[in-house]
Design a protein around this motif. Structure first.
Motif, PDB file in Angstrom:
ATOM      1  N   GLY A 165      -4.884 -32.962  10.416  1.00 21.42           N
ATOM      2  CA  GLY A 165      -5.761 -34.247  10.722  1.00 21.42           C
ATOM      3  C   GLY A 165      -4.573 -35.642   9.755  1.00 21.42           C
ATOM      4  O   GLY A 165      -4.234 -34.601   7.908  1.00 21.42           O
ATOM      5  N   GLY A 166      -5.205 -36.926   9.918  1.00 17.00           N
ATOM      6  CA  GLY A 166      -4.336 -37.438   8.916  1.00 17.00           C
ATOM      7  C   GLY A 166      -2.834 -38.038   9.219  1.00 17.00           C
ATOM      8  O   GLY A 166      -2.517 -37.005  10.017  1.00 17.00           O
ATOM      9  N   SER A 167      -2.027 -38.888   8.525  1.00 17.48           N
ATOM     10  CA  SER A 167      -0.684 -39.020   9.534  1.00 17.48           C
ATOM     11  C   SER A 167      -0.135 -38.610   7.567  1.00 17.48           C
ATOM     12  O   SER A 167       0.897 -38.645   7.781  1.00 17.48           O
ATOM     13  CB  SER A 167      -0.479 -40.138   9.386  1.00 17.48           C
ATOM     14  OG  SER A 167      -0.828 -41.455   8.654  1.00 17.48           O
ATOM     15  N   GLU A 168      -0.466 -38.210   6.167  1.00 18.76           N
ATOM     16  CA  GLU A 168       0.257 -38.344   5.463  1.00 18.76           C
ATOM     17  C   GLU A 168      -0.492 -36.741   4.703  1.00 18.76           C
ATOM     18  O   GLU A 168      -1.083 -36.184   4.495  1.00 18.76           O
ATOM     19  CB  GLU A 168      -0.714 -39.170   4.749  1.00 18.76           C
ATOM     20  CG  GLU A 168      -0.131 -40.768   4.781  1.00 18.76           C
ATOM     21  CD  GLU A 168      -0.884 -41.903   3.208  1.00 18.76           C
ATOM     22  OE1 GLU A 168      -1.168 -41.114   2.564  1.00 18.76           O
ATOM     23  OE2 GLU A 168      -0.964 -42.874   2.915  1.00 18.76           O
ATOM     24  N   LEU A 169       1.212 -36.358   4.483  1.00 15.13           N
ATOM     25  CA  LEU A 169       1.358 -34.663   3.945  1.00 15.13           C
ATOM     26  C   LEU A 169       2.259 -34.738   2.525  1.00 15.13           C
ATOM     27  O   LEU A 169       2.607 -35.816   2.907  1.00 15.13           O
ATOM     28  CB  LEU A 169       1.747 -33.977   5.002  1.00 15.13           C
ATOM     29  CG  LEU A 169       1.195 -33.737   6.247  1.00 15.13           C
ATOM     30  CD1 LEU A 169       2.142 -33.834   6.956  1.00 15.13           C
ATOM     31  CD2 LEU A 169      -0.095 -33.245   6.899  1.00 15.13           C
ATOM     32  N   ARG A 170       1.496 -34.270   1.584  1.00 15.60           N
ATOM     33  CA  ARG A 170       2.101 -33.507   0.325  1.00 15.60           C
ATOM     34  C   ARG A 170       2.749 -32.578   0.128  1.00 15.60           C
ATOM     35  O   ARG A 170       2.641 -31.440   0.348  1.00 15.60           O
ATOM     36  CB  ARG A 170       0.904 -33.806  -0.740  1.00 15.60           C
ATOM     37  CG  ARG A 170       0.489 -35.472  -0.728  1.00 15.60           C
ATOM     38  CD  ARG A 170      -0.826 -35.659  -2.192  1.00 15.60           C
ATOM     39  NE  ARG A 170      -1.198 -36.956  -1.956  1.00 15.60           N
ATOM     40  CZ  ARG A 170      -1.933 -37.271  -3.316  1.00 15.60           C
ATOM     41  NH1 ARG A 170      -2.337 -36.113  -4.043  1.00 15.60           N
ATOM     42  NH2 ARG A 170      -2.533 -38.810  -2.995  1.00 15.60           N
ATOM     43  N   PHE A 171       4.397 -32.314   0.793  1.00 14.52           N
ATOM     44  CA  PHE A 171       5.215 -31.540   0.291  1.00 14.52           C
ATOM     45  C   PHE A 171       6.246 -31.902   0.182  1.00 14.52           C
ATOM     46  O   PHE A 171       6.946 -32.707   0.067  1.00 14.52           O
ATOM     47  CB  PHE A 171       5.238 -30.706   1.340  1.00 14.52           C
ATOM     48  CG  PHE A 171       4.172 -29.823   2.277  1.00 14.52           C
ATOM     49  CD1 PHE A 171       3.282 -28.840   1.343  1.00 14.52           C
ATOM     50  CD2 PHE A 171       3.507 -30.667   3.087  1.00 14.52           C
ATOM     51  CE1 PHE A 171       2.652 -28.529   2.370  1.00 14.52           C
ATOM     52  CE2 PHE A 171       2.472 -29.936   3.893  1.00 14.52           C
ATOM     53  CZ  PHE A 171       2.035 -29.048   3.280  1.00 14.52           C
ATOM     54  N   THR A 172       7.195 -31.116  -1.377  1.00 14.43           N
ATOM     55  CA  THR A 172       8.432 -31.002  -2.174  1.00 14.43           C
ATOM     56  C   THR A 172       9.393 -30.774  -0.755  1.00 14.43           C
ATOM     57  O   THR A 172       9.510 -30.047   0.396  1.00 14.43           O
ATOM     58  CB  THR A 172       8.433 -30.810  -3.152  1.00 14.43           C
ATOM     59  OG1 THR A 172       8.454 -29.446  -3.096  1.00 14.43           O
ATOM     60  CG2 THR A 172       7.540 -31.502  -3.701  1.00 14.43           C
ATOM     61  N   HIS A 173      10.789 -31.166  -1.076  1.00 18.36           N
ATOM     62  CA  HIS A 173      11.360 -30.916  -0.458  1.00 18.36           C
ATOM     63  C   HIS A 173      12.021 -29.148  -0.407  1.00 18.36           C
ATOM     64  O   HIS A 173      12.090 -28.488  -0.003  1.00 18.36           O
ATOM     65  CB  HIS A 173      13.084 -31.592  -0.413  1.00 18.36           C
ATOM     66  CG  HIS A 173      12.639 -33.354   0.086  1.00 18.36           C
ATOM     67  ND1 HIS A 173      13.923 -34.156   0.342  1.00 18.36           N
ATOM     68  CD2 HIS A 173      11.780 -33.207   1.320  1.00 18.36           C
ATOM     69  CE1 HIS A 173      13.937 -34.506   0.488  1.00 18.36           C
ATOM     70  NE2 HIS A 173      12.812 -34.624   1.275  1.00 18.36           N
ATOM     71  N   LEU A 174      11.564 -29.028  -2.353  1.00 18.06           N
ATOM     72  CA  LEU A 174      11.931 -27.692  -2.337  1.00 18.06           C
ATOM     73  C   LEU A 174      10.988 -26.881  -1.930  1.00 18.06           C
ATOM     74  O   LEU A 174      11.085 -25.118  -1.128  1.00 18.06           O
ATOM     75  CB  LEU A 174      11.932 -27.435  -3.407  1.00 18.06           C
ATOM     76  CG  LEU A 174      12.155 -26.401  -4.336  1.00 18.06           C
ATOM     77  CD1 LEU A 174      13.634 -25.768  -4.637  1.00 18.06           C
ATOM     78  CD2 LEU A 174      11.291 -26.501  -5.903  1.00 18.06           C
ATOM     79  N   ARG A 175       9.288 -27.436  -1.633  1.00 19.75           N
ATOM     80  CA  ARG A 175       8.821 -26.373  -0.612  1.00 19.75           C
ATOM     81  C   ARG A 175       8.552 -26.102   0.638  1.00 19.75           C
ATOM     82  O   ARG A 175       8.672 -25.048   0.911  1.00 19.75           O
ATOM     83  CB  ARG A 175       7.197 -26.993  -1.152  1.00 19.75           C
ATOM     84  CG  ARG A 175       5.502 -26.363  -0.937  1.00 19.75           C
ATOM     85  CD  ARG A 175       6.014 -24.918  -1.492  1.00 19.75           C
ATOM     86  NE  ARG A 175       4.875 -23.915  -1.106  1.00 19.75           N
ATOM     87  CZ  ARG A 175       3.465 -23.702  -1.532  1.00 19.75           C
ATOM     88  NH1 ARG A 175       3.235 -24.797  -2.616  1.00 19.75           N
ATOM     89  NH2 ARG A 175       2.626 -23.127  -1.382  1.00 19.75           N
ATOM     90  N   LEU A 176       9.236 -27.560   1.036  1.00 21.82           N
ATOM     91  CA  LEU A 176       9.804 -27.068   2.239  1.00 21.82           C
ATOM     92  C   LEU A 176      10.762 -26.383   2.931  1.00 21.82           C
ATOM     93  O   LEU A 176      10.820 -24.810   3.958  1.00 21.82           O
ATOM     94  CB  LEU A 176      10.103 -28.512   3.385  1.00 21.82           C
ATOM     95  CG  LEU A 176       8.672 -29.792   3.552  1.00 21.82           C
ATOM     96  CD1 LEU A 176       8.212 -30.386   3.944  1.00 21.82           C
ATOM     97  CD2 LEU A 176       7.430 -29.119   3.964  1.00 21.82           C
ATOM     98  N   ALA A 177      11.521 -26.214   1.661  1.00 20.27           N
ATOM     99  CA  ALA A 177      12.840 -25.351   2.340  1.00 20.27           C
ATOM    100  C   ALA A 177      12.210 -24.281   2.278  1.00 20.27           C
ATOM    101  O   ALA A 177      12.985 -23.373   2.837  1.00 20.27           O
ATOM    102  CB  ALA A 177      13.943 -25.602   1.268  1.00 20.27           C
ATOM    103  N   GLY A 178      11.659 -23.296   0.761  1.00 18.97           N
ATOM    104  CA  GLY A 178      11.534 -22.050   0.836  1.00 18.97           C
ATOM    105  C   GLY A 178      10.243 -21.947   2.178  1.00 18.97           C
ATOM    106  O   GLY A 178      10.806 -20.467   3.103  1.00 18.97           O
ATOM    107  N   LEU A 179       9.597 -22.129   2.524  1.00 14.91           N
ATOM    108  CA  LEU A 179       8.670 -22.129   3.921  1.00 14.91           C
ATOM    109  C   LEU A 179       9.315 -22.178   5.240  1.00 14.91           C
ATOM    110  O   LEU A 179       9.067 -20.865   5.762  1.00 14.91           O
ATOM    111  CB  LEU A 179       7.979 -22.904   4.023  1.00 14.91           C
ATOM    112  CG  LEU A 179       7.342 -23.653   3.176  1.00 14.91           C
ATOM    113  CD1 LEU A 179       5.675 -24.472   3.366  1.00 14.91           C
ATOM    114  CD2 LEU A 179       5.466 -22.237   2.844  1.00 14.91           C
ATOM    115  N   LEU A 180      10.530 -22.904   4.935  1.00 16.24           N
ATOM    116  CA  LEU A 180      11.521 -22.780   6.489  1.00 16.24           C
ATOM    117  C   LEU A 180      13.384 -21.960   6.460  1.00 16.24           C
ATOM    118  O   LEU A 180      14.013 -21.611   7.132  1.00 16.24           O
ATOM    119  CB  LEU A 180      12.079 -24.437   6.722  1.00 16.24           C
ATOM    120  CG  LEU A 180      10.784 -25.489   7.065  1.00 16.24           C
ATOM    121  CD1 LEU A 180      11.406 -26.831   7.367  1.00 16.24           C
ATOM    122  CD2 LEU A 180      10.654 -25.368   8.468  1.00 16.24           C
ATOM    123  N   GLY A 181      13.098 -21.217   5.300  1.00 15.22           N
ATOM    124  CA  GLY A 181      14.455 -20.785   5.158  1.00 15.22           C
ATOM    125  C   GLY A 181      15.370 -21.369   4.527  1.00 15.22           C
ATOM    126  O   GLY A 181      16.272 -20.747   5.244  1.00 15.22           O
TER     127      GLY A 181
END
Length: 235
Positions: A165-181
């Motif tokens: 829910g909501g429009s604000e999310l907290r994720f670093t580029h490094l964390r997103l990179a790891g999840l997306l491979g």
């Protein structure tokens, strides 16, 4: 950490149960606080507990030798984590890790199995949730292989927003990179494209979705497929 039960259910799957059945099921559960990076299910092992999130986000990660683990599915307040093991399946090929902290209902596998045997309604809802989860995992392979990173990033953000829910999310580029491979620099470029298009705003790990409709348009077809599957499964 076990905390007192609130009067509301929080989890959408459990919220579909008739009131008496839902209250009976919750009486068998503990309410716990899930913390970021907490492992819930380990690959190759049978876990003794099942979790029904009230909030937060759980990622299912697949490990590839010599590479970082790749996320193949996410679970939030719409579903359940660990049910496949409790239903008698083989030890999990993925591990479940908390990506965003939140509360969850936790029940031991023996009690969970007993409740499934006692209620055809609960079993049907759990079966539907597991089927949707399998579909999400199956989509992950062609999505990673054939879809562009900006469209995959848009897909991930939509799935996260649906569950949090909501429009604000907290994720670093490094964390997103790891999840997306992918490499961190690739996520920086992809997020920059969405940012310059006015779809998101991103700074210092704070990501805000500015235009939901355009984010859906930027996402790959996997999001629409998943939405149709959820709609067909809704009672």
């Amino acid at each position: 950490m076990v905390i007192p039960k609130p009067s509301r259910r929080g989890n959408a799957l459990l919220g579909q149960l008739p009131r008496a059945l839902g209250e009976r099921f919750l009486a068998q559960c503990d309410e716990v606080e899930l913390t970021v990076d907490e492992p819930l299910v380990f690959a190759g092992r049978r876990h003794p507990q099942v979790h029904f999130p009230q909030g937060g986000l759980i990622g299912l990660l697949a490990q590839v030798h010599g590479h970082e683990a790749l996320e193949v599915a996410v679970i939030g307040r719409e579903g359940v984590d660990g049910a496949m093991l409790a239903l008698g399946g083989a030890p999990s090929a993925t591990r479940s890790v908390v990506l965003v902290g939140g509360r969850a209902w936790r029940i031991g596998v023996p009690r969970f199995r007993a409740e499934l045997d006692a209620s055809a309604t609960l079993r049907q809802l759990v079966d539907q949730s597991v089927t949707r989860l399998f579909a999400q995992v199956a989509q992950a392979v062609p999505c990673t292989r054939f879809h562009s990173l900006p469209s995959r990033l848009a897909l991930w953000l939509l799935r996260a927003q649906d569950r949090l829910g909501g429009s604000e999310l907290r994720f670093t580029h490094l964390r997103l990179a790891g999840l997306l491979g992918v490499q961190r620099s690739a996520v920086t470029i992809a997020a920059g494209q969405l940012h310059r298009a006015g779809i998101i705003r991103y700074a210092r790990g704070e990501l805000q979705i500015l235009d939901r409709d355009r984010l859906e348009a930027a996402a790959c077809a996997c999001y629409a497929i998943g939405r149709r599957q959820r709609t067909r499964a809704t009672p």
